[in-house]
Design an enzyme around this catalytic site. Structure first.
Site, PDB file in Angstrom:
ATOM      1  N   SER A   1       0.856  -1.223   0.269  1.00 44.24           N
ATOM      2  CA  SER A   1      -0.055   0.031   0.048  1.00 44.24           C
ATOM      3  C   SER A   1       0.765   1.154   0.009  1.00 44.24           C
ATOM      4  O   SER A   1       2.089   1.157  -0.193  1.00 44.24           O
ATOM      5  CB  SER A   1      -1.055   0.067   1.252  1.00 44.24           C
ATOM      6  OG  SER A   1      -0.156   0.406   2.320  1.00 44.24           O
ATOM      7  N   LYS A   2       0.274   2.261   0.007  1.00 43.02           N
ATOM      8  CA  LYS A   2       0.845   3.696  -0.049  1.00 43.02           C
ATOM      9  C   LYS A   2       2.030   3.845   1.050  1.00 43.02           C
ATOM     10  O   LYS A   2       3.051   4.466   0.855  1.00 43.02           O
ATOM     11  CB  LYS A   2      -0.225   4.919   0.255  1.00 43.02           C
ATOM     12  CG  LYS A   2      -0.634   5.345  -1.097  1.00 43.02           C
ATOM     13  CD  LYS A   2      -0.860   6.812  -1.173  1.00 43.02           C
ATOM     14  CE  LYS A   2      -2.140   7.555  -1.173  1.00 43.02           C
ATOM     15  NZ  LYS A   2      -3.378   7.077  -1.348  1.00 43.02           N
ATOM     16  N   ARG A   3       1.667   3.388   2.219  1.00 42.60           N
ATOM     17  CA  ARG A   3       2.686   3.328   3.268  1.00 42.60           C
ATOM     18  C   ARG A   3       4.029   2.593   2.754  1.00 42.60           C
ATOM     19  O   ARG A   3       5.082   3.133   3.402  1.00 42.60           O
ATOM     20  CB  ARG A   3       2.280   2.360   4.623  1.00 42.60           C
ATOM     21  CG  ARG A   3       1.084   2.859   5.290  1.00 42.60           C
ATOM     22  CD  ARG A   3       0.928   2.039   6.353  1.00 42.60           C
ATOM     23  NE  ARG A   3       0.702   0.647   6.074  1.00 42.60           N
ATOM     24  CZ  ARG A   3       1.231  -0.547   6.284  1.00 42.60           C
ATOM     25  NH1 ARG A   3       2.527  -0.217   6.840  1.00 42.60           N
ATOM     26  NH2 ARG A   3       1.054  -1.592   5.966  1.00 42.60           N
TER      27      ARG A   3
ATOM     28  N   GLY B   1       5.433   3.246   0.030  1.00 42.89           N
ATOM     29  CA  GLY B   1       6.065   4.131  -1.284  1.00 42.89           C
ATOM     30  C   GLY B   1       4.915   4.143  -2.430  1.00 42.89           C
ATOM     31  O   GLY B   1       3.753   3.699  -2.249  1.00 42.89           O
TER      32      GLY B   1
END
Ligand code: GLU
Length: 470
Positions: free
Chosen positions: A249-251, A253
């Site tokens: 996920s966005k966490r 990158g």
């Protein structure tokens, strides 16, 4: 489009345009693309835009751009489900006429109550078949003014199984599958039904998709069977995990494919890295697009989730950067340099990237490095001047300026001049090289000083030395 069984391989990528194309979707698309190419087949793009609340034209464009960037142009499509509504309605009508689907007049509240009752009895919550026609069964009277949904008459017994191209044999008890709603009260078809009609109409022979769809597959197979369609083969690809083992996920990158373009990754590197993430060909880590197509098979798709590894992606990207000619690399770097306020014409950009590429992992790093040669020169920061442009250093710099002024300014002669000054003054390389860097670039760290001086050019170097010594 064809409805006849097709001996030629036909795969499809069927994204829902509710956002940008993420890495997982791109990888699934790549597998479908490579499989079709490997078999000389057809790769179809289908936009599943029936979720009108969440689908946007921008997302469609983002998907098309990403596929274009990765070089996965479809042979057919994009087809849009919203443009095929008449066809879905037509198939619903056929199924009603054939008795493989039926009207159900239960309200959502009534269905919820059935589920509650089943739960209370410790059974799987499901629709109880109130409106399912069976021989000898009398259906309840149709409630006045109520629009029905259409349900698929799923087999009540037996199992639905398939030999998954990735996961091996999978089977579901038909008794576990509800009579799926295939059309809502306003007549709009539901998700699984559209997929089925499309895969059928588009003659899809092999479905490769994320394993979040495994539960949809038995329902889709049963509907395809009811339609008398030839079944495609299915392969469900496990998801991509982040480096910490959590769902990517966005966490972790960027997950938007185009973000990687922005950050300076080459599409060749992305394709190579994504393909290797969940598929293998022996120990090969680096392969071209042509090799991927030549080697791709579903037997070597991994059964287990794969892990995103940004370091490895950087390593792959660095490889492709070094493979590229300096001139091509310069052409990629020029617009990125300009966006940073640099002037691509201020130096021999091909020579600049040639110097920098061994240490760079992305085009953005190259552009950043090239600013040393093509960016504005802000002078020498006062604290660096105080620390490094000492009296002794200034003496050495003066010697260097005088000696080099008559040289041909090749890297070799600049190196010879530096050595001459070191010898004459009895000093070591850093005692000249660091003041030189500071005076000429305003930095203490640069690539090899002789190369930097050569690329900056005589005029700039002597001007800056003069300014620093004034
Ligand atoms: N539209 C679905 C998705 O984006 C894919 C459906 C399929 O591949 O069958 O997850």
């Amino acid at each position: 489009m064809t409805q006849t069984p097709n001996s030629r391989v036909r795969t499809r990528f069927a994204p829902s345009p509710t956002g940008f194309l993420h890495l997982g979707g791109a990888r699934t698309a790549l597998f479908s693309w490579a499989f079709a190419r490997h078999h000389g087949g057809v790769f179809v793009l289908r936009i599943e835009d029936t979720d009108v609340e969440r689908s946007t034209p921008e997302a469609v464009q983002a998907i098309l751009d990403s596929m274009d960037w990765l070089g996965m142009q479809p042979d057919e499509g994009p087809f849009y489900q919203m443009q095929r509504m008449d066809r879905y309605r037509e198939v619903v009508a056929q199924m009603l006429a054939a008795g493989t689907a039926y009207h159900c007049y239960c309200t959502p509240e009534e269905v919820e109550a059935m589920r509650e009752r089943a739960r209370a009895q410790g059974l799987k919550p499901r629709y109880d078949g109130t409106w399912r026609p069976e021989q000898g069964k009398t259906l309840p009277p149709v409630p006045a003014g109520r629009q029905p949904v259409v349900r698929f008459k799923n087999p009540l017994t037996g199992v639905t199984s398939w030999n998954d191209m990735v996961k091996g044999p999978i089977s579901f008890d038909n008794g576990e599958l509800d009579d799926l709603i295939i059309a809502r009260p306003d007549g709009t078809p539901t998700y699984n039904f559209c997929v089925v009609v499309d895969d059928w109409d588009m003659g899809i022979t092999h479905v490769l998709r994320g394993d979040d769809h495994v539960n949809n597959t038995p329902r889709q197979i049963n509907i395809l069977r009811a339609l008398g369609a030839t079944l495609p083969e299915y392969g469900h690809v496990p998801m991509i995990l982040g480096p910490d083992g959590e769902k990517l996920s966005k966490r972790h990158g960027a997950v938007n494919v185009m973000e990687y373009d922005k950050e300076g990754y080459l599409p060749e590197a992305m394709v190579n890295y994504l393909a290797r993430l969940g598929w293998s060909h022996g120990d090969d880590e680096l392969f071209t697009r042509a090799q991927l197509v030549e080697w791709f098979d579903t037997r070597h798709l991994s059964k287990s989730a794969s892990q995103w590894d940004p370091k490895k992606l950087n390593w792959v990207n660095a490889h492709y950067l070094r493979q590229m000619s300096d001139a091509d690399l310069a052409a990629h770097v020029a617009p990125r340099l300009a966006r940073r306020g640099g002037d691509p014409a201020a130096a021999d950009l091909a020579a600049v990237v040639g110097l920098l590429k061994d240490r760079a992992e992305t085009l953005e790093q190259l552009a950043e490095g090239a600013m040393l040669f093509c960016g504005p020169f802000g002078g020498v920061p006062a604290e660096l001047a105080a620390q490094h442009l000492t009296d002794a250093a200034r003496e050495a710099l003066r010697d260097f300026a005088r000696e080099s002024a008559t040289s041909d300014w090749s890297r070799e002669s600049l190196s010879a001049t530096i050595k001459k000054v070191l010898a004459a003054r009895g000093i070591k390389m850093p005692q000249l090289a660091i003041p030189l860097r500071v005076a000429v670039t305003g930095q203490t760290q640069t690539p090899a000083i002789d190369a930097v001086l050569a690329l900056l050019g005589k005029e700039k170097v002597l001007q800056r030395l003069e300014a620093a010594l004034a």
